[in-house]
Design a protein around this motif. Structure first.
Motif, PDB file in Angstrom:
ATOM      1  N   LYS A  46      79.688  65.062  51.189  1.00  0.00           N
ATOM      2  CA  LYS A  46      81.009  65.351  51.099  1.00  0.00           C
ATOM      3  C   LYS A  46      81.853  66.133  52.207  1.00  0.00           C
ATOM      4  O   LYS A  46      81.316  66.964  52.840  1.00  0.00           O
ATOM      5  CB  LYS A  46      81.379  65.684  49.524  1.00  0.00           C
ATOM      6  N   ASP A  48      85.636  68.288  51.937  1.00  0.00           N
ATOM      7  CA  ASP A  48      86.662  68.575  51.426  1.00  0.00           C
ATOM      8  C   ASP A  48      86.510  67.617  50.018  1.00  0.00           C
ATOM      9  O   ASP A  48      87.563  67.164  49.755  1.00  0.00           O
ATOM     10  CB  ASP A  48      87.715  68.403  52.203  1.00  0.00           C
ATOM     11  N   GLY A  49      85.560  67.452  49.523  1.00  0.00           N
ATOM     12  CA  GLY A  49      85.350  67.042  48.062  1.00  0.00           C
ATOM     13  C   GLY A  49      85.240  65.523  48.102  1.00  0.00           C
ATOM     14  O   GLY A  49      85.124  64.637  47.047  1.00  0.00           O
ATOM     15  N   SER A  74      79.925  69.513  51.574  1.00  0.00           N
ATOM     16  CA  SER A  74      79.049  69.721  50.573  1.00  0.00           C
ATOM     17  C   SER A  74      77.659  68.949  51.225  1.00  0.00           C
ATOM     18  O   SER A  74      77.488  67.758  51.508  1.00  0.00           O
ATOM     19  CB  SER A  74      79.367  68.746  49.381  1.00  0.00           C
ATOM     20  N   GLU A  81      72.813  70.991  45.688  1.00  0.00           N
ATOM     21  CA  GLU A  81      73.737  70.860  46.282  1.00  0.00           C
ATOM     22  C   GLU A  81      74.470  72.327  46.803  1.00  0.00           C
ATOM     23  O   GLU A  81      74.790  73.104  46.060  1.00  0.00           O
ATOM     24  CB  GLU A  81      75.125  70.047  45.875  1.00  0.00           C
ATOM     25  N   LYS A  83      77.943  74.253  49.189  1.00  0.00           N
ATOM     26  CA  LYS A  83      79.141  73.911  49.938  1.00  0.00           C
ATOM     27  C   LYS A  83      79.247  74.846  51.149  1.00  0.00           C
ATOM     28  O   LYS A  83      78.910  76.153  50.958  1.00  0.00           O
ATOM     29  CB  LYS A  83      80.322  74.252  49.102  1.00  0.00           C
TER      30      LYS A  83
END
Length: 205
Positions: A46, A48-49, A74, A81, A83
């Motif tokens: 991902k 930014d989400g 991510s 996972e 970040k």
């Protein structure tokens, strides 16, 4: 500051991951990604989400951000996972790539379809490899297990299933052991200036 790779199902499975994403084949340790703590073998899932499905999506999304802006990636690493916050840099010029050698059509009695040799000193110096680090793939038989995995003559085989290889005997033993499983065996290669991952899978029986 990364070299992206296509995340095939066999490669994803070899990392214990299920789903879409972009594999980091290699990276510049001093670049934005390396400085932020990303590693070769990380899978970017991902930005930014927002889920990332393929290399084109990642490339386009990053190219639309301004240099020095921050993104939160991510990544899948070692079964979980994480970040990672990355401050983007400027886009460098493309690195020239040598033409890839063609696979051999010679018959080979080995199951894998590769001929392994000690890494020549000239190649070792060019790649900055230590003595005893890796083995050279000097020949690949067309339509063999190795050829179907994308291996090429001139590749340097560095790791098999996460284990460093320093001899032909060790490399071949690890490869053949890995091929006994359905998921195949993941290898780490050096090709030109960059590293990459591949998965070798035996013929179904």
């Amino acid at each position: 500051g990364i070299v992206m790779g296509e995340l095939t199902e066999p490669l994803a499975a070899s990392f214990g991951y299920t789903g879409q994403g972009v594999l980091i084949n290699d990276l510049d340790p001093s670049g934005p990604a390396g400085t932020a703590g990303l590693r070769e073998g990380d899978i970017i899932t991902k930005i930014d989400g927002v889920p990332v499905g393929e290399m084109g999506e990642l490339r386009n999304t990053i190219s639309q951000r301004r240099p020095q802006s921050e993104v939160v990636l991510s990544v899948w690493r070692v079964g979980g996972e994480q970040k990672v916050r990355v401050r983007l840099g400027t886009l460098p010029g493309d690195t020239p790539r040598a033409a890839a050698p063609r696979a051999s059509t010679k018959k080979n009695s080995t199951k894998l379809g590769v001929r392994l040799e000690e890494v020549p000193e000239a190649v070792r110096k060019r790649y900055g490899l230590n003595q005893g680090e890796g083995v050279l793939i000097s020949d690949v038989v067309a339509d063999s297990i190795a050829a179907r995995a994308g291996l090429l003559p001139g590749d340097v085989l560095l790791r098999v299933s996460g284990t460093d290889v320093a001899s032909q005997k060790t490399a071949r033993r690890l490869l053949e052991q890995g091929l006994t499983g359905e998921a195949g065996v993941r290898v780490r290669l050096r090709r030109g200036p960059f590293g990459r991952f591949a998965v070798l899978q035996g013929d179904p029986s």
